[in-house]
Write a protein that holds these residues in place. Structure first.
Motif, PDB file in Angstrom:
ATOM      1  N   ARG A   1      -9.976 -13.109  13.190  1.00 48.06           N
ATOM      2  CA  ARG A   1      -8.473 -13.365  13.343  1.00 48.06           C
ATOM      3  C   ARG A   1      -8.088 -14.736  13.066  1.00 48.06           C
ATOM      4  O   ARG A   1      -6.930 -15.518  13.079  1.00 48.06           O
ATOM      5  N   ASP A   2      -9.037 -15.602  12.392  1.00 50.27           N
ATOM      6  CA  ASP A   2      -8.817 -16.855  11.785  1.00 50.27           C
ATOM      7  C   ASP A   2      -8.514 -16.878  10.403  1.00 50.27           C
ATOM      8  O   ASP A   2      -8.772 -15.929   9.568  1.00 50.27           O
ATOM      9  N   ILE A   3      -7.987 -18.098   9.701  1.00 47.84           N
ATOM     10  CA  ILE A   3      -7.878 -18.131   8.570  1.00 47.84           C
ATOM     11  C   ILE A   3      -8.958 -18.246   7.754  1.00 47.84           C
ATOM     12  O   ILE A   3      -8.994 -17.807   6.578  1.00 47.84           O
ATOM     13  N   ALA A   4      -9.854 -18.973   8.050  1.00 45.54           N
ATOM     14  CA  ALA A   4     -11.207 -19.104   7.586  1.00 45.54           C
ATOM     15  C   ALA A   4     -12.115 -18.135   7.450  1.00 45.54           C
ATOM     16  O   ALA A   4     -12.212 -17.351   8.673  1.00 45.54           O
TER      17      ALA A   4
ATOM     18  N   ASP B   1     -26.962  -9.994  11.164  1.00 43.36           N
ATOM     19  CA  ASP B   1     -25.791 -10.717  10.562  1.00 43.36           C
ATOM     20  C   ASP B   1     -24.535  -9.870   9.770  1.00 43.36           C
ATOM     21  O   ASP B   1     -24.964  -8.729   9.273  1.00 43.36           O
ATOM     22  N   SER B   2     -23.389 -10.344  10.047  1.00 43.09           N
ATOM     23  CA  SER B   2     -22.103  -9.635   9.851  1.00 43.09           C
ATOM     24  C   SER B   2     -21.983  -9.530   8.400  1.00 43.09           C
ATOM     25  O   SER B   2     -21.320  -8.758   7.667  1.00 43.09           O
ATOM     26  N   GLY B   3     -22.440 -10.603   7.882  1.00 42.62           N
ATOM     27  CA  GLY B   3     -22.126 -10.949   6.415  1.00 42.62           C
ATOM     28  C   GLY B   3     -20.667 -11.853   6.313  1.00 42.62           C
ATOM     29  O   GLY B   3     -20.255 -11.858   7.565  1.00 42.62           O
ATOM     30  N   LEU B   4     -20.238 -12.093   5.291  1.00 42.77           N
ATOM     31  CA  LEU B   4     -18.749 -12.868   5.540  1.00 42.77           C
ATOM     32  C   LEU B   4     -17.747 -11.809   5.928  1.00 42.77           C
ATOM     33  O   LEU B   4     -17.460 -10.757   5.584  1.00 42.77           O
ATOM     34  N   LEU B   5     -17.016 -12.240   6.827  1.00 47.11           N
ATOM     35  CA  LEU B   5     -15.606 -11.564   7.568  1.00 47.11           C
ATOM     36  C   LEU B   5     -14.294 -12.501   6.913  1.00 47.11           C
ATOM     37  O   LEU B   5     -14.433 -13.625   7.742  1.00 47.11           O
ATOM     38  N   GLU B   6     -13.624 -12.042   6.121  1.00 49.89           N
ATOM     39  CA  GLU B   6     -12.411 -12.831   5.754  1.00 49.89           C
ATOM     40  C   GLU B   6     -11.387 -12.288   6.835  1.00 49.89           C
ATOM     41  O   GLU B   6     -11.812 -11.421   7.703  1.00 49.89           O
ATOM     42  N   ARG B   7     -10.218 -13.129   6.845  1.00 51.88           N
ATOM     43  CA  ARG B   7      -9.104 -12.632   8.000  1.00 51.88           C
ATOM     44  C   ARG B   7      -9.061 -11.298   8.006  1.00 51.88           C
ATOM     45  O   ARG B   7      -8.771 -10.282   6.769  1.00 51.88           O
ATOM     46  N   GLY B   8      -8.795 -10.828   9.103  1.00 57.30           N
ATOM     47  CA  GLY B   8      -8.708  -9.153   9.259  1.00 57.30           C
ATOM     48  C   GLY B   8      -9.666  -8.319   9.255  1.00 57.30           C
ATOM     49  O   GLY B   8      -9.542  -7.232   9.651  1.00 57.30           O
TER      50      GLY B   8
END
Length: 116
Positions: A64-67, A79-86
């Motif tokens: 839920r963050d901008i980063a 590891d989740s890998g990269l999680l973009e906003r949303g």
């Protein structure tokens, strides 16, 4: 005691014993039911920071963050890998699921899973 009374008493005891024998199975079925947990990533934190889980549970992390963030086991086992906003990622808990985790991009972001 009549034969009919004796027969009723025997049947009642058998039903009681059968019901009592099933109680441990009923308790195990309830205890084994998996639960779904939600962890929000916001304000550079994992919320909640501590979560009690059992094998079979599912944990979903949502950014839920901008980063961008990750949810990464301290021992590297998941590891989740990269999680973009949303974006979200789900992990199914096993007996070997590591307890401490962090964000690979922001190592000060830490949280813990406890088996319970």
């Amino acid at each position: 005691m009549t034969a009919a009374t004796n027969l009723v008493g025997t049947l009642t005891r058998r039903r009681l014993m059968a019901a009592l024998a099933l109680l441990p199975l009923a308790g195990r079925a309830r205890a084994a039911a998996p639960r779904d947990h939600e962890v929000e990533i916001k304000s550079l934190t994992f919320q909640p920071r501590s979560l009690a889980v059992t094998p079979g549970d599912r944990i979903t992390w949502t950014n839920r963050d901008i980063a961008p963030h990750t949810a990464t086991a301290a021992d590297g086992s998941w590891d989740s890998g990269l999680l973009e906003r949303g974006q979200s990622w789900t992990l199914q808990v096993t007996e070997d699921t590591a307890s401490d985790y962090f964000c690979a991009y922001h190592p000060h972001m830490t949280a813990r899973l406890s088996m319970g």
